[in-house]
Design an enzyme around this catalytic site. Structure first.
Site, PDB file in Angstrom:
ATOM      1  N   LYS A  14      32.897  29.935  52.316  1.00  0.00           N
ATOM      2  CA  LYS A  14      33.271  31.355  52.421  1.00  0.00           C
ATOM      3  C   LYS A  14      32.292  32.251  51.662  1.00  0.00           C
ATOM      4  O   LYS A  14      31.871  33.277  52.172  1.00  0.00           O
ATOM      5  CB  LYS A  14      34.691  31.587  51.856  1.00  0.00           C
ATOM      6  CG  LYS A  14      35.785  30.822  52.584  1.00  0.00           C
ATOM      7  CD  LYS A  14      37.172  31.234  52.106  1.00  0.00           C
ATOM      8  CE  LYS A  14      37.442  30.961  50.643  1.00  0.00           C
ATOM      9  NZ  LYS A  14      37.413  29.532  50.256  1.00  0.00           N
ATOM     10  N   ARG A  89      45.708  34.367  49.456  1.00  0.00           N
ATOM     11  CA  ARG A  89      45.854  32.915  49.290  1.00  0.00           C
ATOM     12  C   ARG A  89      47.305  32.475  49.340  1.00  0.00           C
ATOM     13  O   ARG A  89      47.575  31.280  49.236  1.00  0.00           O
ATOM     14  CB  ARG A  89      45.271  32.517  47.948  1.00  0.00           C
ATOM     15  CG  ARG A  89      43.865  31.886  48.012  1.00  0.00           C
ATOM     16  CD  ARG A  89      43.477  31.572  46.609  1.00  0.00           C
ATOM     17  NE  ARG A  89      42.469  30.597  46.384  1.00  0.00           N
ATOM     18  CZ  ARG A  89      41.197  30.867  46.145  1.00  0.00           C
ATOM     19  NH1 ARG A  89      40.729  32.081  46.260  1.00  0.00           N
ATOM     20  NH2 ARG A  89      40.374  29.893  45.823  1.00  0.00           N
ATOM     21  N   ARG A 128      27.991  21.486  44.075  1.00  0.00           N
ATOM     22  CA  ARG A 128      27.801  22.867  43.602  1.00  0.00           C
ATOM     23  C   ARG A 128      27.974  22.940  42.079  1.00  0.00           C
ATOM     24  O   ARG A 128      27.297  23.703  41.393  1.00  0.00           O
ATOM     25  CB  ARG A 128      28.821  23.783  44.296  1.00  0.00           C
ATOM     26  CG  ARG A 128      28.728  25.243  43.919  1.00  0.00           C
ATOM     27  CD  ARG A 128      29.642  26.104  44.768  1.00  0.00           C
ATOM     28  NE  ARG A 128      31.046  25.972  44.410  1.00  0.00           N
ATOM     29  CZ  ARG A 128      32.057  26.517  45.087  1.00  0.00           C
ATOM     30  NH1 ARG A 128      31.828  27.195  46.190  1.00  0.00           N
ATOM     31  NH2 ARG A 128      33.302  26.361  44.694  1.00  0.00           N
ATOM     32  N   ARG A 134      30.396  26.543  36.872  1.00  0.00           N
ATOM     33  CA  ARG A 134      31.847  26.720  36.913  1.00  0.00           C
ATOM     34  C   ARG A 134      32.552  25.436  36.494  1.00  0.00           C
ATOM     35  O   ARG A 134      32.378  24.388  37.116  1.00  0.00           O
ATOM     36  CB  ARG A 134      32.282  27.083  38.338  1.00  0.00           C
ATOM     37  CG  ARG A 134      31.965  28.504  38.717  1.00  0.00           C
ATOM     38  CD  ARG A 134      32.340  28.809  40.156  1.00  0.00           C
ATOM     39  NE  ARG A 134      33.730  28.499  40.488  1.00  0.00           N
ATOM     40  CZ  ARG A 134      34.277  28.782  41.656  1.00  0.00           C
ATOM     41  NH1 ARG A 134      33.581  29.373  42.595  1.00  0.00           N
ATOM     42  NH2 ARG A 134      35.537  28.459  41.892  1.00  0.00           N
ATOM     43  N   ARG A 146      42.697  22.023  43.255  1.00  0.00           N
ATOM     44  CA  ARG A 146      42.416  23.250  44.019  1.00  0.00           C
ATOM     45  C   ARG A 146      42.668  23.020  45.509  1.00  0.00           C
ATOM     46  O   ARG A 146      43.166  23.903  46.208  1.00  0.00           O
ATOM     47  CB  ARG A 146      40.967  23.696  43.778  1.00  0.00           C
ATOM     48  CG  ARG A 146      40.764  24.247  42.374  1.00  0.00           C
ATOM     49  CD  ARG A 146      39.293  24.363  42.020  1.00  0.00           C
ATOM     50  NE  ARG A 146      38.580  25.318  42.837  1.00  0.00           N
ATOM     51  CZ  ARG A 146      37.255  25.382  42.929  1.00  0.00           C
ATOM     52  NH1 ARG A 146      36.501  24.540  42.235  1.00  0.00           N
ATOM     53  NH2 ARG A 146      36.682  26.269  43.702  1.00  0.00           N
TER      54      ARG A 146
HETATM   55  P1  AMP Z   1      37.384  30.981  44.246  1.00  0.00           P
HETATM   56  O1  AMP Z   1      36.152  31.526  43.620  1.00  0.00           O
HETATM   57  O2  AMP Z   1      37.867  31.794  45.396  1.00  0.00           O
HETATM   58  O3  AMP Z   1      37.280  29.516  44.563  1.00  0.00           O
HETATM   59  O4  AMP Z   1      38.542  31.089  43.135  1.00  0.00           O
HETATM   60  C1  AMP Z   1      38.445  30.427  41.895  1.00  0.00           C
HETATM   61  C2  AMP Z   1      39.813  30.439  41.214  1.00  0.00           C
HETATM   62  O5  AMP Z   1      40.219  31.795  40.990  1.00  0.00           O
HETATM   63  C3  AMP Z   1      40.952  29.812  42.008  1.00  0.00           C
HETATM   64  O6  AMP Z   1      41.021  28.419  41.839  1.00  0.00           O
HETATM   65  C4  AMP Z   1      42.151  30.534  41.421  1.00  0.00           C
HETATM   66  O7  AMP Z   1      42.468  30.008  40.142  1.00  0.00           O
HETATM   67  C5  AMP Z   1      41.622  31.944  41.200  1.00  0.00           C
HETATM   68  N1  AMP Z   1      41.820  32.804  42.387  1.00  0.00           N
HETATM   69  C6  AMP Z   1      40.845  33.383  43.155  1.00  0.00           C
HETATM   70  N2  AMP Z   1      41.385  34.125  44.129  1.00  0.00           N
HETATM   71  C7  AMP Z   1      42.729  34.003  44.007  1.00  0.00           C
HETATM   72  C8  AMP Z   1      43.832  34.501  44.744  1.00  0.00           C
HETATM   73  N3  AMP Z   1      43.671  35.286  45.830  1.00  0.00           N
HETATM   74  N4  AMP Z   1      45.084  34.174  44.327  1.00  0.00           N
HETATM   75  C9  AMP Z   1      45.285  33.413  43.239  1.00  0.00           C
HETATM   76  N5  AMP Z   1      44.286  32.874  42.518  1.00  0.00           N
HETATM   77  C10 AMP Z   1      43.012  33.167  42.883  1.00  0.00           C
END
Ligand code: AMP
Length: 190
Positions: A14, A89, A128, A134, A146
């Site tokens: 994404k 989400r 990654r 991260r 996740r």
């Molecule tokens: P991402 O960068 O989208 O993979 O998000 C990394 C982490 O941020 C996720 O594992 C969640 O802990 C948190 N996170 C990001 N977006 C959301 C969302 N829309 N709702 C809840 N947690 C989120």
């Protein structure tokens, strides 16, 4: 305004494809993961609270991300379009987003769902993790959590958007360019 949701599990591409779309179409990228990481970097109260959950691979509370998205919508009123990445989400987030967009009469036109197998996701995220810095990309148990969060709380959203006739599925396991081409085809048809 051409608003789209890039939908898919962690590691489905994404972020990479959102960048390609932004560069080509000039839309605004709204990634809640990036926004949360910026809060952590800024050592804000919100960031510190979110960090504990993110480091475990758990989702942060709906209200937190919904609030962040609302602020960004209002500070980008002249946008040509928004690309939602990693948001919504949960069904609650999707319902809140529909309300926010309805109030501003700027609906989501399409939800582009990137399909990648779970084995491939874990492989990609751990790869990654070697360079992303991260913590949540570097530990296999956290990565698996996740993916479980995705499967249980996020995947059901596909039905939510299918019922609105907005869902389009895209194979997410070819080359980056091939996948981008498939996404562009959908966006050009909006
Ligand atoms: P991402 O960068 O989208 O993979 O998000 C990394 C982490 O941020 C996720 O594992 C969640 O802990 C948190 N996170 C990001 N977006 C959301 C969302 N829309 N709702 C809840 N947690 C989120």
């Amino acid at each position: 305004m051409r608003n789209i949701v890039l939908f898919g599990p962690p590691g489905s591409g994404k972020g990479t494809q959102a960048t390609n779309i932004i560069n080509k179409f000039g839309f605004i990228h709204l990634s809640t993961g990036d926004m949360l990481r910026a809060e952590i970097a800024g050592q804000t109260k919100l960031g510190l609270e979110a960090k504990t959950l993110m480091d475990r691979g758990d989702l942060v509370p709906d209200e937190v991300v919904i609030g962040m998205i609302e602020n960004k919508l209002d500070s980008n009123k002249d946008a040509k379009g928004f690309v939602f990445d990693g948001f919504p989400r949960t069904v609650k987030q999707a319902e809140a987003l529909d309300k926010l967009l309805e109030l501003r009469t700027i609906p989501i036109l399409k939800v582009l769902s990137l399909k990648v197998s779970e084995e491939e996701l874990t492989r990609r995220i751990l790869e990654r993790g070697k360079t992303s810095g991260r913590a949540d990309d570097q530990n296999e148990e956290i990565v698996k959590n996740r993916v479980v969060e995705y499967r249980t709380k996020t995947a059901p959203l596909a039905n939510y958007y299918a019922a609105q006739h907005k869902l389009a599925e895209i194979a997410g396991e070819g080359s980056v360019d091939e996948i981008f081409e498939a996404l562009c085809f959908q966006i050009n048809n909006l």
